[in-house]
Design a protein around this motif. Sequence first.
Motif, mmCIF file in Angstrom:
data_model
loop_
_atom_site.group_PDB
_atom_site.id
_atom_site.type_symbol
_atom_site.label_atom_id
_atom_site.label_comp_id
_atom_site.label_asym_id
_atom_site.label_seq_id
_atom_site.Cartn_x
_atom_site.Cartn_y
_atom_site.Cartn_z
ATOM 1 N N ASP A 61 0.838 -1.219 0.000
ATOM 2 C CA ASP A 61 0.000 0.000 0.000
ATOM 3 C C ASP A 61 0.863 1.256 0.000
ATOM 4 O OD1 ASP A 61 -2.393 -1.367 -0.068
ATOM 5 O OD2 ASP A 61 -2.536 -1.508 2.119
ATOM 6 N N ALA A 62 1.936 1.217 0.775
ATOM 7 C CA ALA A 62 2.808 2.398 0.860
ATOM 8 C C ALA A 62 3.492 2.652 -0.486
ATOM 9 C CB ALA A 62 3.848 2.200 1.965
ATOM 10 N N ILE A 63 3.849 1.586 -1.195
ATOM 11 C CA ILE A 63 4.468 1.772 -2.518
ATOM 12 C C ILE A 63 3.460 2.448 -3.454
ATOM 13 C CG2 ILE A 63 5.317 0.544 -4.582
ATOM 14 C CD1 ILE A 63 6.535 -1.563 -2.608
ATOM 15 N N LEU A 64 2.213 1.957 -3.458
ATOM 16 C CA LEU A 64 1.200 2.551 -4.346
ATOM 17 C C LEU A 64 0.958 4.014 -3.993
ATOM 18 C CD1 LEU A 64 -1.570 -0.190 -4.859
ATOM 19 C CD2 LEU A 64 0.482 0.246 -6.195
ATOM 20 N N GLU A 65 0.821 4.294 -2.698
ATOM 21 C CA GLU A 65 0.567 5.687 -2.271
ATOM 22 C C GLU A 65 1.726 6.594 -2.683
ATOM 23 O OE1 GLU A 65 -2.293 6.943 -1.289
ATOM 24 O OE2 GLU A 65 -2.952 4.870 -1.634
ATOM 25 N N THR A 66 2.952 6.089 -2.529
ATOM 26 C CA THR A 66 4.132 6.897 -2.874
ATOM 27 C C THR A 66 4.163 7.154 -4.379
ATOM 28 O OG1 THR A 66 5.262 5.788 -1.074
ATOM 29 C CG2 THR A 66 6.636 7.065 -2.564
#
Length: 551
Positions: A61-66
């Motif tokens: 999720d953090a990769i997508l948000e970034t």
Amino acid sequence: MSGPRVVRAPRGTQLTCKSWLTEAVYRMIQNNLDPEVAERPEDLVVYGGRGQAARSWEAFDAILETLKELEDDETLLVQSGKPVAVFKSHADAPRVLIANSNLVPHWATQAHFDELAAKGLIMYGQMTAGSWIYIGTQGILQGTYETLGSLAVQRGWGSLKGKFTLTAGLGGMGGAQPLAITMNEGVGLVVEIDPERARRRLEHRYVDVIVDTLEEAMTLVQEACDEGKPLSVALIGNAAEIFPELALRGIIPDVVTDQTPAHDVMAYVPAHMTLEEAARLRAEDPKEYEKRSLDSMSEHIKAMLEFQRKGAEVFDYGNNLRQRAFDNGVKDAFNFPGFVPAYIRPLFCEGKGPFRWVALSGDPEDIYRTDEAIMELFPEDEHLRRWLVMAKEKIHFQGLPSRICWLGYGERAKAGLKFNEMVAKGVVKAPIVIGRDHLDSGSVASPNRETEGMRDGTDAVSDWPILNAMINAVGGATWVSFHHGGGVGIGFSQHAGQVIVADGTPAAARRLERVLTTDPGMGVVRHVDAGYPEALAAARRGGIKIPMMKK
Ligand code: NAD
């Protein structure tokens, strides 16, 4: 959240991220976990035993948000599937840099890796799982097709027509075997322990028929061989039982190989156990599991050695089965060769390897247009044409539509520039992502596989894949990765990946020309350095500058 989470890449021309470069990464990581593409998406496992796309769902999720916020002069750093930093870089720099599973050599053991993985500190990225350019079984289909085709030519058979190939494993990569055999006009028997895996290959038309007994299987194989008809049969069973049984009965196939997950002792299913029993033992007594797994691999390989003694063409298909059996006491385990020195190295010398591309639009029509473009670019290449025609007819796309074909030095840059032009002119509906497997001519050090038996003995020198990653990053690949342990397991390989986006802009054209030249160029250079005359000839033809090359 209730129920398993389903991930699928967005399609169409609407951007979620700030540019097509970051949008490409955003779509491709999700495409890797599409249930059509990934083997166990609920565990973030894409293929190859435990090869993951991200370390955890939080990291995913953090990769997508970034990525949604990433600017076109910033670079995201990913350490073993977890986003760890965003730095200011520049427009031509990679948007993402990835390092997966790397350990200092002295500590690069499976035990140490597992200890760190259990604490959530590292992740196994396999090759294209953790670098987000896995395209399902098609990716490996082309390589297997090339390997078997090259084998048939070397044996003087022309094709595999009327020949019986025995193998095992219908997983993410092994699943390509039956179709590659029939595309080469042969008859294949593939032993697979998990009926679900076999059913999936049947659904995708990669395998023709599934049977439960060796008798049924051999009747079908014999008939098809006699009639010279292509046929692939999946037999539900354990390779460590079926291979020895065939040897015992004196049935000697023409060709024998294997794609069970021998690189991972905990994934290989030991003989004489149901899948449920194996799962229980794995959880309750891993030491005992490991012992049984290794003993089964020994029996499995002893049968292969027996087939070889009786005249079969036997080769290792890059799963490290020979090493496991050797370490377990089978001293002649390395008596048969790996597929690279046997059939693929001459192609590597010319920088030839698995060039693949994906239509970000999600429209299969875009891929068919690129197929035509490739045939127009290389009209003299009949072998390539045959592949592309059959691929269109037989390949069921998994996830975003994609294509693969083997192209060499000079050819890849030409193809990349053509795709970029097609994007610019609107011949295709959205940008095209171009990447490759880490199994390529200049991007991997893997002494039991890609670099086995190098002419100058430099099998284990991993300066080459490091240089490959660095030059591709400098040239402006959209994402660049460096991994350890792919294919053959922790401690046995180091390798680099690159993916580049053709978004139709002049800046992309410059990057494509650079990267799609240096990337296969590293393959030529690496083999020139090792003393291969075919590589020397390719370097001269391509005008590659090599300071100490003999004139
Ligand atoms: P995977 O884990 O997706 O699939 C392995 C399959 O083997 C599974 O379907 C499993 O049920 C089956 N299996 C396990 N133990 C078995 C046994 N004893 N008998 C019969 N079936 C058994 O793995 P994958 O992605 O298909 O890859 C398989 C192996 O082949 C890996 O080690 C991979 O690195 C190697 N490989 C190498 C190359 C290459 O070098 N080019 C290409 C393809 C695969």
